[in-house]
Design an enzyme around this catalytic site. Sequence first.
Site, PDB file in Angstrom:
ATOM      1  N   LYS A 158       0.855  -1.194   0.000  1.00  0.00           N
ATOM      2  CA  LYS A 158       0.000   0.000   0.000  1.00  0.00           C
ATOM      3  C   LYS A 158       0.889   1.241   0.000  1.00  0.00           C
ATOM      4  CE  LYS A 158      -3.927   2.071   2.500  1.00  0.00           C
ATOM      5  NZ  LYS A 158      -4.826   1.965   3.662  1.00  0.00           N
ATOM      6  N   SER A 192      -9.844   2.402   2.793  1.00  0.00           N
ATOM      7  CA  SER A 192      -8.839   3.039   1.959  1.00  0.00           C
ATOM      8  C   SER A 192      -7.886   2.065   1.259  1.00  0.00           C
ATOM      9  CB  SER A 192      -8.011   3.988   2.824  1.00  0.00           C
ATOM     10  OG  SER A 192      -7.268   3.260   3.789  1.00  0.00           O
ATOM     11  N   SER A 242     -10.569   0.105   7.016  1.00  0.00           N
ATOM     12  CA  SER A 242      -9.862   0.223   5.738  1.00  0.00           C
ATOM     13  C   SER A 242      -9.182  -1.045   5.232  1.00  0.00           C
ATOM     14  CB  SER A 242      -8.815   1.329   5.820  1.00  0.00           C
ATOM     15  OG  SER A 242      -9.442   2.575   5.680  1.00  0.00           O
TER      16      SER A 242
END
Lengths: 95, 461, 484
Positions: B78, B153, B177
């Site tokens: 990420k 997210s 998330s």
Amino acid sequence: MIDKTIIHEMANWVRLRLTPEEEESMAKEFSETLKWINDEMITKELEGVKPMPSVIEGTIPSFEDKVTDGNYPETVTSCSEHTVDGFFTVPKMVE
Amino acid sequence: MTDLTKLTLTEALSGLEKKEFTSVELTQSYLDKMKELRRLNAFITETPEIALQMAAESDKRRAEGKAGKLEGIPMAVKDLYCTKGVLTTGASKILSNFVPPYSATTCAHLWKEGAVLLGKTNTDEFAMGSSTITSYYGVTHNPHDETRVPGGSSGGSAAAVAAHLCAAATATETGGSIRQPAAFCKTAGIKPTYGRCSRFGILAYSSSLDHPGVIARTIEDVAKVLEVMAGHDEFDSTSLNMPVPEFSKMLDKNIKGMKIGIPKEYTEMVPEIWDRALAFVKEQGAELVEISLPHTEQAASVYYITTMAEASSNLARYDGVRFGTRVDGKSLDEMYMETRMDGFGAEVRRRLILGTYFLSAKGYFEYFVPAQKMRRLIAEDFDKAFEKVDVLMAPTVPIEPFTIEEAKCGACATKINDTYSMPSALAGIPAACVPSGLQVIAPRYEEGLALKVAQVLEMCK
Amino acid sequence: MSYILKGKTNNWEIVVGLEVHCQIISNAKVFSGSSAKFGGVPNSHVSFIDAAFPGMLPHLNKECLYQSIRTGMGLNSKINLYSRFDRKNYFYGDLPQGYQITQLFYPIVGEGYIDITLEDGTKKRLRVERLHLEQDAGKSIHDRAPHLSFVDLNRSGVGLMEIVGMPDISSPEEAGAYLRKLRSIVRALGTCDGNMDEGSMRCDANVSIRPVGDKNLRNRVEIKNLNSVKFVMQAIELEAHRQLAIYEEGGHVTQETRLFDSIKMETRTMRSKENALDYRYFPDPDLPPVLLTQEEVDEIRRTLPELPEDRKNRFIKEYHLNEYDADILSGDNKTAEYFETVAKGRDTDKAAHWVMGDLFGALNKLGKSIEQSPVSPSNLGKLLDLMAKDVISGKIAKEVFELMLETGKDADIIVEEKGLKQITDTSEIEGMIDTIIAENPETVSEYKAGKTKLLGWFVGQAMKASKGKANPGLLNQLLTKKLG
């Protein structure tokens, strides 16, 4: 109630800017949110409860007093395009 | 040769071990797939050269008998995790030129055990969002229905795993998330105990709530990655100083006699598999107990206040001085203002502005402190529940993935979205989720238990 | 003596509280592993943590915590077993995180006090509200380019102790005594070097005035930029008079921050932005609370260096000094150490006399500190020994001391080289006396006629003849005998 003066000031605190219209609508939206929070969360039940700003409540770990880091001024300044003679530069701060 | 990207991480490890293929071959397959599905926009940065070099080194290590626990496994990271020498943006314009001279501790753990970096995945800007639409680099598409969002997210990571663009991906969760995008993209994942994975080197959103974790295709894969990523880090003062169990060895599929709590507040909206799943765990010998988490409703307020307040302080360091973009101004304050107006997207700006209110002299005592009190009551709900049951089972999210259009017009409030994940995030306790949209929440430090029960749920079709 | 400002209508008293920032002596910074050393190549004592790079987190240097606790003990303060770090949020060019890590809600050190003694012997106890541990900011330089400021983060993250005094100070003199005492405490403990000119000790003063007898506090003004004890005293005096003038004219003193200008000798208002800030304090989520055990605190106390106050009392007891001398000689580590080396096993009265008189006078003239003294303490001790053993007289000793200052040589070597040894040989002195008696028959008869005061004149003549080296006691005794 949150008015647009407060929103304006808050934006300034974090060095951000809003148009007057945005200030107006944000003030309205935020006032509603705070009302919802007041209704939902602020209850008598909270009296005497110890705040929990983090779930880690044991003692802080600590380090020996030894120099183990630093001494790489070129690397520290390498991510900025605004350096002179090893200093970071910013617009003149007036005293 | 079959398509190597179809293999789970566990299968790929076994193939590499048996010398059926090399890490370079495996990595190349993934790189090809990434190229083919670039339209999903799962990655902000692809690192094919680094990947192939790491894969070649991995093959060499394996040949020398020095294989690590994830030797040769191609992974996505990420874009909130700093990766030395590789662009790390947090999906923000303000870091669109930032190449960190260091790596996050969790990444260092992965590379040490032989994992290979394929690239950096898309996310909401600074993880602020639940659709991956606030990214400066554009929206990521859900691989199962490209008109829909992947969640967020960690939407880039979930999409990349679901579309087989990587064997596993790192992710972070603050309120949902990891679990919400995992559910939207039908993958597995875990949000471990707060402090289990170091936050050092990961861009901070809300420090007291940021949980690094994993998204992968199966619970076994998740367990294997987590046991490598996790571990004490003296550079993160909130890191847990305790040994990391071998989670992957705790998956014995035996839940006989186990008490599984069903929080009644979490059953308003259930996925289609729900009733079958309840029957299935009973068949496996577990006992179902209805329990209550009375402060579930209040979690959204606590989350809202805490994350925005912490973010408004955490993101003050993006000031155009030492790294990141800068827009010049005549005075220092003007430079700050122009830099931040230009560098941050609208949602980030909104949260930073509102967050300052909760830290102001007035807002702190009226809202921030009460929120932290409520946080304790929420955490205590779980403590009480775990006096009666071993783990909790619940749907991961109360909704189906929304369309990109819906997400853009803001029709889907975080409030509903993360109802089933925010309380356990605030309590800092582990939760594993499976592709069918179910999650298992366990007491603090009990990731092994969460994963074990989750793996049983994974078997229910 | 109370300090009173006389106005037209009222007599006014001043109310002052000092906030002192002391840079902690440690190898590494308070929340990172980079060097806390002063100066250096720009941005060299800087880690990614100090420069607040994305994802970087602070970690605590235990020594900085312990130094704060030691200082708290020196201030007779309560050490809090629970303390915590908070963030103070504001934007500035030399503040990389956009916040300073400090302790607002739960400081490590609670209430304490400093006892001061004024020149006239008055004693006063000045209370300390708290001491908290925090991090220093970087430094910015404004004179290297016309439109740019240059930022060096070497100081960013160095440990600081902020010591907040209660508004107990009621004269510039008391403020000076408070600061000097505080400085001697931190120096004795080795927690801060106390150099105000280098900025390792910095002081802000909160000043207000009120009519004598009035119990209410009026608006206070915070004065910044005070980098010497003298400036602190001057600024308080100036500010008090400025406020007096305003009140006397029926005006109102604004609560604000002002800067002291030591050249123009005035205080002036700072740009008002500074005055309107809300620092948005909240607990730093990156740093768990500091939980100490009583045992840990006791252990720190057990190994605490001697405090100036304890040392003073010991000097009075051990060396029989009066309070004034003991105060001066115990005030700083180097002086105390010097004195003790000289005094050990010797006449302590003489030792104190020589250190405070001849030595301090000479160092003052040379502009040198006691550490730079050309005369080492052991050498001064040797000089005292020579006097004690009657090898030289007190008068000759002063001569030898001057030579020691000039040459740095040992006392006994100088005495040997210059032939300054006292004459203790009876026949030699008798010979000199005989000559003087023979050459001055009239004076001898005057003496014998009863003018005994003339003995002094004979002593003087004989001393002169011996070039000052005759043992004075022996000389006296022989003269009296010879003159009958």
